[in-house]
Design an enzyme around this catalytic site. Structure first.
Site, PDB file in Angstrom:
ATOM      1  N   ARG A  95      20.254 -14.350 -82.193  1.00  0.00           N
ATOM      2  CA  ARG A  95      20.206 -15.824 -82.692  1.00  0.00           C
ATOM      3  C   ARG A  95      21.683 -16.064 -83.315  1.00  0.00           C
ATOM      4  O   ARG A  95      22.044 -17.227 -82.940  1.00  0.00           O
ATOM      5  CB  ARG A  95      19.201 -16.417 -83.453  1.00  0.00           C
ATOM      6  CG  ARG A  95      19.280 -17.803 -83.883  1.00  0.00           C
ATOM      7  CD  ARG A  95      17.906 -18.379 -84.323  1.00  0.00           C
ATOM      8  NE  ARG A  95      17.174 -17.616 -84.883  1.00  0.00           N
ATOM      9  CZ  ARG A  95      17.213 -17.410 -86.314  1.00  0.00           C
ATOM     10  NH1 ARG A  95      18.439 -18.194 -87.097  1.00  0.00           N
ATOM     11  NH2 ARG A  95      16.592 -16.642 -87.202  1.00  0.00           N
ATOM     12  N   ASP A 135      28.922 -35.532 -71.966  1.00  0.00           N
ATOM     13  CA  ASP A 135      28.274 -34.795 -71.142  1.00  0.00           C
ATOM     14  C   ASP A 135      29.003 -34.659 -69.896  1.00  0.00           C
ATOM     15  O   ASP A 135      29.001 -35.306 -69.080  1.00  0.00           O
ATOM     16  CB  ASP A 135      26.901 -35.286 -70.958  1.00  0.00           C
ATOM     17  CG  ASP A 135      25.734 -34.417 -70.270  1.00  0.00           C
ATOM     18  OD1 ASP A 135      26.408 -33.796 -69.509  1.00  0.00           O
ATOM     19  OD2 ASP A 135      24.570 -34.855 -70.686  1.00  0.00           O
ATOM     20  N   LYS A 169      22.244 -26.597 -64.476  1.00  0.00           N
ATOM     21  CA  LYS A 169      22.658 -27.357 -63.216  1.00  0.00           C
ATOM     22  C   LYS A 169      23.708 -26.442 -62.754  1.00  0.00           C
ATOM     23  O   LYS A 169      23.625 -25.426 -61.978  1.00  0.00           O
ATOM     24  CB  LYS A 169      23.075 -28.650 -63.432  1.00  0.00           C
ATOM     25  CG  LYS A 169      21.954 -29.445 -64.589  1.00  0.00           C
ATOM     26  CD  LYS A 169      20.486 -29.684 -63.919  1.00  0.00           C
ATOM     27  CE  LYS A 169      19.640 -30.042 -64.965  1.00  0.00           C
ATOM     28  NZ  LYS A 169      19.973 -31.314 -65.919  1.00  0.00           N
ATOM     29  N   TYR A 209      21.725 -39.511 -69.298  1.00  0.00           N
ATOM     30  CA  TYR A 209      20.493 -38.473 -68.991  1.00  0.00           C
ATOM     31  C   TYR A 209      19.480 -38.958 -69.439  1.00  0.00           C
ATOM     32  O   TYR A 209      19.407 -39.073 -71.137  1.00  0.00           O
ATOM     33  CB  TYR A 209      21.033 -37.003 -69.118  1.00  0.00           C
ATOM     34  CG  TYR A 209      19.909 -36.131 -69.005  1.00  0.00           C
ATOM     35  CD1 TYR A 209      19.445 -35.895 -67.762  1.00  0.00           C
ATOM     36  CD2 TYR A 209      19.118 -35.447 -69.872  1.00  0.00           C
ATOM     37  CE1 TYR A 209      18.149 -34.872 -67.509  1.00  0.00           C
ATOM     38  CE2 TYR A 209      18.040 -34.532 -69.991  1.00  0.00           C
ATOM     39  CZ  TYR A 209      17.720 -34.427 -68.586  1.00  0.00           C
ATOM     40  OH  TYR A 209      16.601 -33.628 -68.448  1.00  0.00           O
TER      41      TYR A 209
HETATM   42  C1  LIG Z   1      19.482 -32.016 -67.106  1.00  0.00           C
HETATM   43  C2  LIG Z   1      20.431 -32.548 -67.802  1.00  0.00           C
HETATM   44  C3  LIG Z   1      20.566 -32.470 -69.386  1.00  0.00           C
HETATM   45  C4  LIG Z   1      19.641 -31.813 -70.046  1.00  0.00           C
HETATM   46  O1  LIG Z   1      19.556 -30.317 -69.647  1.00  0.00           O
HETATM   47  P1  LIG Z   1      18.418 -29.210 -69.866  1.00  0.00           P
HETATM   48  O2  LIG Z   1      19.158 -27.990 -69.327  1.00  0.00           O
HETATM   49  O3  LIG Z   1      17.286 -29.602 -68.764  1.00  0.00           O
HETATM   50  O4  LIG Z   1      17.932 -29.126 -71.248  1.00  0.00           O
HETATM   51  C5  LIG Z   1      21.661 -33.267 -69.946  1.00  0.00           C
HETATM   52  N1  LIG Z   1      22.450 -33.870 -69.515  1.00  0.00           N
HETATM   53  C6  LIG Z   1      22.475 -34.030 -67.920  1.00  0.00           C
HETATM   54  C7  LIG Z   1      23.411 -34.908 -67.310  1.00  0.00           C
HETATM   55  C8  LIG Z   1      21.390 -33.360 -67.045  1.00  0.00           C
HETATM   56  O5  LIG Z   1      21.626 -33.682 -65.948  1.00  0.00           O
END
Ligand SMILES: *Cc1c(COP(=O)(O)O)cnc(C)c1O
Length: 394
Positions: free
Chosen positions: A63, A187, A212, A116
């Site tokens: 961790r 993000d 992603k 998101y």
């Molecule tokens: C999917 C997504 C998230 C969240 O990510 P997780 O891996 O599902 O926790 C945050 N921001 C964007 C733009 C996303 O597409």
């Protein structure tokens, strides 16, 4: 070769070689191994004492850090042009830990209204209970000066956004954050470090859903934050407190996925452009949201601040929700599924996924209508994808 600094290489070279140990010598493996161990030995209590005093950086417990995670972190830092990175158990772990590293009760955040769904809900449902005030601004940042108070600490933006691919002017946002001494967090999931590097433009922290495009094969949940050493140590502490550390097995898949990030993003962008052009001419389609199209409100900005337009798009069907449902139910090659950035092309209705349970006003502000279909382009042949769209729209 040896004298070349990693920082001077192109993004695809960084994606492959960034963070990896020196591979010269006899019988060396080329691939970073998974260090499964949750805990790590010390040779003496003296060494442990030094660790406890912060005088050595030994691994103690996964961790807190792990050699496989370190490779993933250095690779992402290299790609983002950041001093460091922290990998996490999900994108939301990275986002919540980055935000909480910068915020305390009484502080205020300014965030773009289009986010998101998970980030939006975190700020709507959880932050108020913690005494953190969130103020929203439109994607064009109009009127943002009026939102600043002495308690404003963070500017949080997402560009391009989910699902309508609207952009924030990164230069404008950074200038605003610097003027008011705000911590800027962005993000970068949709753009990926292949298409934009906000750190180089002055952002303090970049966050990713590595689930992603970074991992790219729809087989792990993962996240990352990148930024300078001071911020990354604060995020690491949050991960240690809150527990959002990455599993070393996931880190292995993330490292493997990132190695092909550049070619995947390029191919997805080509597929998205072909599909966007096809949809724009289709009589049943009311509107296509793709920053690569001249009809997109942020096309000029996308050309200015991105190195490509990405593999995501959305479109609105004239027939509204019934038509959108019929289309998704009939698509064969495009799989009906949440998430994005993988090798398989996917379709989804935002009102039944990222934007479920939102009021009409919230949907309007997000630019989502009941007939909006979001598309994540994979790596299939574009002719096959367009044939599938044709039959599903017929
Ligand atoms: C999917 C997504 C998230 C969240 O990510 P997780 O891996 O599902 O926790 C945050 N921001 C964007 C733009 C996303 O597409």
């Amino acid at each position: 070769m040896k004298t070349n600094k990693l920082a001077n290489y192109g993004p695809q070279t960084k994606a492959i070689h960034g963070g990896e140990p020196n591979r010269r010598g006899v019988n060396g493996p080329i691939v970073t191994e998974i260090i499964r161990s949750s805990t790590f030995t010390f040779s003496s209590t003296e060494e442990m004492k030094l660790w406890a005093e912060g005088k050595n950086k030994a691994y103690i417990y996964t961790r807190y850090g792990n050699p496989t995670l370190t490779v993933a972190q250095k690779k992402i830092a290299a790609l983002e042009g950041a001093e460091g990175a922290i990998v996490t158990s999900s994108g939301m772990a990275a986002i919540s830990s980055a935000l909480l590293a910068a915020l305390k009760a009484g502080d205020e955040v300014i965030s773009t209204a289009q986010l998101y769904g998970g980030s939006y809900r975190l700020m709507r449902d959880v932050f108020p209970n913690m005494g953190i005030v969130v103020r929203q601004v439109g994607m064009d940042l109009a009127g943002i000066e009026a939102l600043v108070t002495p308690r404003t600490k963070v500017l949080y933006v997402e560009t391009p956004t989910n699902p309508t691919l609207r952009l924030v002017d990164i230069h404008k946002a950074v200038a605003f954050a610097k003027k008011h001494k705000l911590v800027s967090i962005i993000d970068n999931t949709f753009a990926t470090p292949i298409l934009q590097n906000p750190i180089a433009l002055g952002y303090d922290m970049v966050v990713h859903s590595a689930t992603k495009a970074l991992a790219g094969h729809s087989d792990i949940i993962a996240g990352a934050a990148a930024g300078n050493a001071v911020w990354m140590e604060r995020v690491r502490q949050m991960i240690i407190y809150l527990g959002g550390s990455m599993d070393p097995g996931a880190a292995y898949l993330l490292i493997r996925g990132i190695k092909t990030l550049g070619v995947r993003v390029q191919r997805q962008g080509e597929n998205a452009m072909a599909v966007a052009k096809f949809l724009e001419k289709h009589p049943k389609v009311a509107r296509v949201h793709y920053p690569g199209l001249r009809s997109h409100p942020d096309h000029a900005l996308a050309k200015k601040q991105m190195r490509g337009f990405g593999g995501m798009l959305a479109f609105d069907l004239k027939g509204g929700l019934p038509a959108a449902r019929r289309f998704c139910d009939r698509a064969r090659l495009f799989l009906l599924a949440a998430s994005l950035g993988g090798v398989e092309s996917l379709v989804i209705l935002p009102i039944y996924s990222s934007h479920y349970n939102m009021t009409e006003e919230e949907l309007r502000r997000a630019g989502v209508s009941p007939g909006t279909v979001r598309v994540s382009l994979g790596l299939e042949d574009k002719e096959d994808l367009i044939e599938d769209l044709k039959q599903a729209l017929a």
